[in-house]
Design a protein around this motif. Structure first.
Motif, short mmCIF file in Angstrom:
data_model
loop_
_atom_site.label_atom_id
_atom_site.label_comp_id
_atom_site.label_asym_id
_atom_site.label_seq_id
_atom_site.Cartn_x
_atom_site.Cartn_y
_atom_site.Cartn_z
N ALA A 67 -53.79 -10.72 18.98
CA ALA A 67 -54.32 -9.48 19.90
C ALA A 67 -55.96 -10.18 20.45
O ALA A 67 -56.37 -9.94 21.48
CB ALA A 67 -54.69 -8.22 19.21
N GLU A 68 -56.59 -10.72 19.47
CA GLU A 68 -57.78 -11.26 19.85
C GLU A 68 -57.61 -12.59 20.90
O GLU A 68 -58.53 -12.61 21.76
CB GLU A 68 -58.56 -12.13 18.46
CG GLU A 68 -59.79 -12.58 18.83
CD GLU A 68 -60.42 -13.06 17.57
OE1 GLU A 68 -61.40 -13.83 17.58
OE2 GLU A 68 -59.98 -12.86 16.20
N LEU A 69 -56.57 -13.23 20.75
CA LEU A 69 -56.51 -14.21 21.77
C LEU A 69 -56.09 -13.78 23.18
O LEU A 69 -56.62 -14.14 24.10
CB LEU A 69 -55.03 -15.01 21.49
CG LEU A 69 -54.60 -16.28 22.30
CD1 LEU A 69 -55.87 -17.21 22.79
CD2 LEU A 69 -53.40 -16.88 21.96
N GLU B 56 -46.80 -10.39 0.83
CA GLU B 56 -47.29 -11.37 1.39
C GLU B 56 -46.96 -11.62 2.97
O GLU B 56 -47.80 -12.09 3.82
CB GLU B 56 -47.11 -12.79 0.70
CG GLU B 56 -47.93 -13.86 1.06
CD GLU B 56 -49.44 -13.62 0.79
OE1 GLU B 56 -50.20 -14.29 1.79
OE2 GLU B 56 -49.74 -12.99 -0.02
N ILE B 57 -45.76 -11.60 3.16
CA ILE B 57 -45.27 -11.41 4.48
C ILE B 57 -45.99 -10.37 5.26
O ILE B 57 -46.37 -10.75 6.76
CB ILE B 57 -43.79 -11.54 4.69
CG1 ILE B 57 -43.04 -12.80 4.11
CG2 ILE B 57 -43.22 -11.19 6.04
CD1 ILE B 57 -41.57 -12.77 4.12
N GLY B 58 -46.17 -9.09 4.95
CA GLY B 58 -46.61 -8.20 5.58
C GLY B 58 -48.04 -8.77 5.97
O GLY B 58 -48.63 -8.05 7.17
N LYS B 59 -48.94 -9.13 4.89
CA LYS B 59 -50.13 -9.28 5.51
C LYS B 59 -50.49 -10.55 6.41
O LYS B 59 -51.33 -10.31 7.01
CB LYS B 59 -50.87 -10.18 3.83
CG LYS B 59 -51.03 -8.86 2.95
CD LYS B 59 -51.52 -9.57 1.61
CE LYS B 59 -51.87 -8.66 0.38
NZ LYS B 59 -52.26 -9.18 -0.78
N GLU C 101 -52.14 -10.37 10.08
CA GLU C 101 -53.15 -11.47 10.44
C GLU C 101 -52.57 -12.18 11.72
O GLU C 101 -53.49 -12.38 12.45
CB GLU C 101 -53.33 -12.45 9.28
CG GLU C 101 -53.97 -11.91 8.01
CD GLU C 101 -53.98 -12.89 6.81
OE1 GLU C 101 -53.40 -14.22 7.17
OE2 GLU C 101 -54.57 -12.53 5.95
N ARG C 102 -51.57 -12.46 11.85
CA ARG C 102 -50.76 -13.10 13.19
C ARG C 102 -51.31 -12.11 14.17
O ARG C 102 -51.62 -12.58 15.52
CB ARG C 102 -49.59 -13.53 12.68
CG ARG C 102 -48.91 -14.03 14.10
CD ARG C 102 -47.51 -14.03 14.14
NE ARG C 102 -47.28 -12.61 14.42
CZ ARG C 102 -45.92 -12.15 13.98
NH1 ARG C 102 -44.84 -12.85 13.64
NH2 ARG C 102 -45.60 -10.98 14.28
#
Length: 126
Positions: free
Chosen positions: A83-85, A70-73, A77-78
């Motif tokens: 990157a989008e920001l 879950e931390i990897g996911k 996402e973060r």
């Protein structure tokens, strides 16, 4: 301790009980009181506790693996959001640059000024 060693200890406990116990074999010796404390039943109880704790550890290992996944996911996402920001900031900088070169800002109802303020605020927080 490996399972074969545990099985051997359990077998020895049975053997000791079947021959009347160690205390009878070592009557009056220096270790008689210690041996009474380390009876076959206490050894079995310790072995049972080892088995119980190993089973608990197995469950915790599975939970840790699920948490790590879950931390990897969440980390992925973060990273994608960051990157989008950064891409959006780069686009804002490009628009500001174009606006500076063309004098376009006076036609944008203050949107370029808002973009400048946003990027300035971001730079001061970094």
């Amino acid at each position: 301790m490996t399972n074969p060693n545990k099985a051997e200890l359990r077998r020895l406990c049975d053997e000791i009980e079947n021959c009347g116990g160690i205390a009878r074999l070592m009557k009056g010796g220096l270790f008689s009181s210690w041996i009474e404390l380390v009876s076959p039943s206490s050894v079995r109880a310790l072995l049972d506790e080892c088995d119980r704790l190993q089973a608990t550890c197995g469950g915790l290992d599975r939970q840790n693996d699920a948490i790590a996944e879950e931390i990897g996911k969440v980390t992925a996402e973060r990273d994608a959001a960051l990157a989008e920001l950064e891409a959006c900031k780069s686009q804002l900088r490009a628009l500001i640059h174009i606006s500076d070169a063309t004098g376009w800002e006076r036609h944008t109802c203050g949107e370029i000024a808002k973009a400048r303020a946003l990027l300035a605020k971001e730079a001061s927080n970094a």
